[in-house]
Design a protein around this motif. Sequence first.
Motif, PDB file in Angstrom:
ATOM      1  N   UNK A  33       0.833  -1.209   0.000  1.00  0.00           N
ATOM      2  CA  UNK A  33       0.000   0.000   0.000  1.00  0.00           C
ATOM      3  C   UNK A  33       0.867   1.258   0.000  1.00  0.00           C
ATOM      4  N   UNK A  34       1.924   1.256   0.814  1.00  0.00           N
ATOM      5  CA  UNK A  34       2.835   2.401   0.836  1.00  0.00           C
ATOM      6  C   UNK A  34       3.587   2.521  -0.491  1.00  0.00           C
ATOM      7  N   UNK A  35       3.914   1.384  -1.086  1.00  0.00           N
ATOM      8  CA  UNK A  35       4.585   1.393  -2.384  1.00  0.00           C
ATOM      9  C   UNK A  35       3.688   2.018  -3.447  1.00  0.00           C
ATOM     10  N   UNK A  36       2.427   1.585  -3.485  1.00  0.00           N
ATOM     11  CA  UNK A  36       1.481   2.143  -4.458  1.00  0.00           C
ATOM     12  C   UNK A  36       1.317   3.649  -4.264  1.00  0.00           C
ATOM     13  N   UNK A  37       1.311   4.076  -3.022  1.00  0.00           N
ATOM     14  CA  UNK A  37       1.159   5.508  -2.736  1.00  0.00           C
ATOM     15  C   UNK A  37       2.313   6.298  -3.328  1.00  0.00           C
ATOM     16  N   UNK A  38       3.548   5.773  -3.194  1.00  0.00           N
ATOM     17  CA  UNK A  38       4.711   6.477  -3.739  1.00  0.00           C
ATOM     18  C   UNK A  38       4.695   6.493  -5.266  1.00  0.00           C
ATOM     19  N   UNK A  39       4.389   5.359  -5.879  1.00  0.00           N
ATOM     20  CA  UNK A  39       4.364   5.321  -7.342  1.00  0.00           C
ATOM     21  C   UNK A  39       3.266   6.229  -7.898  1.00  0.00           C
ATOM     22  N   UNK A  40       2.125   6.229  -7.245  1.00  0.00           N
ATOM     23  CA  UNK A  40       1.031   7.094  -7.704  1.00  0.00           C
ATOM     24  C   UNK A  40       1.392   8.562  -7.550  1.00  0.00           C
ATOM     25  N   UNK A  41       2.114   8.886  -6.472  1.00  0.00           N
ATOM     26  CA  UNK A  41       2.570  10.265  -6.288  1.00  0.00           C
ATOM     27  C   UNK A  41       3.554  10.647  -7.384  1.00  0.00           C
ATOM     28  N   UNK A  42       4.450   9.727  -7.721  1.00  0.00           N
ATOM     29  CA  UNK A  42       5.412   9.996  -8.793  1.00  0.00           C
ATOM     30  C   UNK A  42       4.692  10.256 -10.106  1.00  0.00           C
ATOM     31  N   UNK A  43       3.645   9.481 -10.378  1.00  0.00           N
ATOM     32  CA  UNK A  43       2.878   9.654 -11.611  1.00  0.00           C
ATOM     33  C   UNK A  43       2.131  10.986 -11.602  1.00  0.00           C
ATOM     34  N   UNK A  44       1.624  11.361 -10.439  1.00  0.00           N
ATOM     35  CA  UNK A  44       0.950  12.661 -10.306  1.00  0.00           C
ATOM     36  C   UNK A  44       1.932  13.804 -10.594  1.00  0.00           C
ATOM     37  N   UNK A  45       3.169  13.658 -10.099  1.00  0.00           N
ATOM     38  CA  UNK A  45       4.169  14.704 -10.289  1.00  0.00           C
ATOM     39  C   UNK A  45       4.674  14.771 -11.729  1.00  0.00           C
ATOM     40  N   UNK A  46       4.792  13.601 -12.364  1.00  0.00           N
ATOM     41  CA  UNK A  46       5.265  13.554 -13.760  1.00  0.00           C
ATOM     42  C   UNK A  46       4.565  12.403 -14.470  1.00  0.00           C
ATOM     43  N   UNK A  47       3.440  12.693 -15.131  1.00  0.00           N
ATOM     44  CA  UNK A  47       2.661  11.627 -15.800  1.00  0.00           C
ATOM     45  C   UNK A  47       3.383  11.004 -16.989  1.00  0.00           C
ATOM     46  N   UNK A  48       4.515  11.548 -17.381  1.00  0.00           N
ATOM     47  CA  UNK A  48       5.207  11.052 -18.575  1.00  0.00           C
ATOM     48  C   UNK A  48       6.470  10.257 -18.250  1.00  0.00           C
ATOM     49  N   UNK A  49       6.672   9.913 -16.990  1.00  0.00           N
ATOM     50  CA  UNK A  49       7.850   9.118 -16.619  1.00  0.00           C
ATOM     51  C   UNK A  49       7.463   7.648 -16.598  1.00  0.00           C
ATOM     52  N   UNK A  50       7.961   6.894 -17.568  1.00  0.00           N
ATOM     53  CA  UNK A  50       7.525   5.525 -17.786  1.00  0.00           C
ATOM     54  C   UNK A  50       7.831   4.585 -16.620  1.00  0.00           C
ATOM     55  N   UNK A  51       8.962   4.792 -15.929  1.00  0.00           N
ATOM     56  CA  UNK A  51       9.343   3.855 -14.872  1.00  0.00           C
ATOM     57  C   UNK A  51       8.439   3.916 -13.648  1.00  0.00           C
ATOM     58  N   UNK A  52       7.721   5.005 -13.481  1.00  0.00           N
ATOM     59  CA  UNK A  52       6.740   5.059 -12.388  1.00  0.00           C
ATOM     60  C   UNK A  52       5.617   4.057 -12.648  1.00  0.00           C
ATOM     61  N   UNK A  53       5.200   3.975 -13.896  1.00  0.00           N
ATOM     62  CA  UNK A  53       4.153   3.009 -14.261  1.00  0.00           C
ATOM     63  C   UNK A  53       4.674   1.572 -14.137  1.00  0.00           C
ATOM     64  N   UNK A  54       5.959   1.362 -14.484  1.00  0.00           N
ATOM     65  CA  UNK A  54       6.546   0.030 -14.336  1.00  0.00           C
ATOM     66  C   UNK A  54       6.510  -0.386 -12.871  1.00  0.00           C
ATOM     67  N   UNK A  55       6.931   0.518 -11.983  1.00  0.00           N
ATOM     68  CA  UNK A  55       6.956   0.198 -10.563  1.00  0.00           C
ATOM     69  C   UNK A  55       5.569  -0.122 -10.026  1.00  0.00           C
ATOM     70  N   UNK A  56       4.599   0.729 -10.365  1.00  0.00           N
ATOM     71  CA  UNK A  56       3.241   0.476  -9.869  1.00  0.00           C
ATOM     72  C   UNK A  56       2.653  -0.784 -10.479  1.00  0.00           C
TER      73      UNK A  56
END
Length: 354
Positions: A168-191
């Motif tokens: 749950x904490x992991x998903x929160x961080x990846x989702x925050x990363x996506x919110x900050x930069x929706x175009x960074x592909x590795x955030x989607x990989x992590x989530x």
Amino acid sequence: MNTQDYSDKDKISISDQKSDEAVKFFDAGDFEGTIKLCNEAIDLNPNNVYAYSMLGSAYASLKQYDLALQSYDKALEIEPAYSSVYFNRSLIYSELQQYDLAIQDYGNAIRYNPHFKEAYVNRGNIYFRLKKYQAAFEDFNRAIDNDFKDVLAHVGRGNTYAVLEKYELSLKDFSKAIELDPNYDNSYIGRGMVYLKTGKYDAALEDFDKAIELNPNNFFAYLNRGRVYSQKNKFKLAVKDFFDAIELDPDSDDAYFFRGCAFCELKQYEPATADFEKVIKLNPDYPSVYYNQGIAYYNLRKYKRSLSDFNKFIKIEPNNYKGWRMRGKCYQRLGDEKKARADFVTARKLGWKG
């Protein structure tokens, strides 16, 4: 006019001008031109620390790491508190997999610039690679404390939470990363990986699709989308993704292994054995490859070859009943009922209900 004709003051001024010009060459990707200008600047002023720093970066860009290290060493000899030089030198040590030296230099970069968030992130990534997860977690936290909007810090901490199974904490961080930069592909990989691990395959598929949309050359997106397709029993789509992953990284043992497993599910055992052989060539200690290769050869009725694989699997995992059960079946096919019964007995002691 020769350099000796200039006054010391003029030499320093011209040296600084050449350093400034070298930056423009560097930014334009002309690393040879950068090197020429930096050397001219150093000839005029042997204490031009910025010229040595730029010289190191130019050599590093050309992958001439020995010369780059020499330049950075000289810069630090002149200015021992130059935090960005420690940072740049640590990048080379990381590239050379000299992680202890890299960690030491990131520490020095932070020592002279306590708010150097990139140094925290990079050191955290090294700790993560070395499986020192608590140290990695602390560095990612420090980076986020310095800048809550640092995408790479959230991704790094998300990866660390995932390894520690704090999903749950992991998903929160990846989702925050996506919110900050929706175009960074590795955030989607992590989530997507968290969704894959927690059995949320449709959500994982969406994230890997998005990562591929953003970066069609992302190896991990194809590899893990293939794994999702396998979980959803869409093995033909999985095989296609594993082909794409292998095209991007021909030395990936994971890609060959998962493609081999998908071929097995499609009852295409010949290409499956070829993939498993490739895995063994790349990594003889790869988990489960001998078991899966044994299954493929068993289905090809190559029982002696299959027996050899199950022997190897039993040596690696002696407490896994599956190896004993399948070796017993091989002995049955080869007409050795005594050895078959002995293996079946062992398999039942280890938990087989057959």
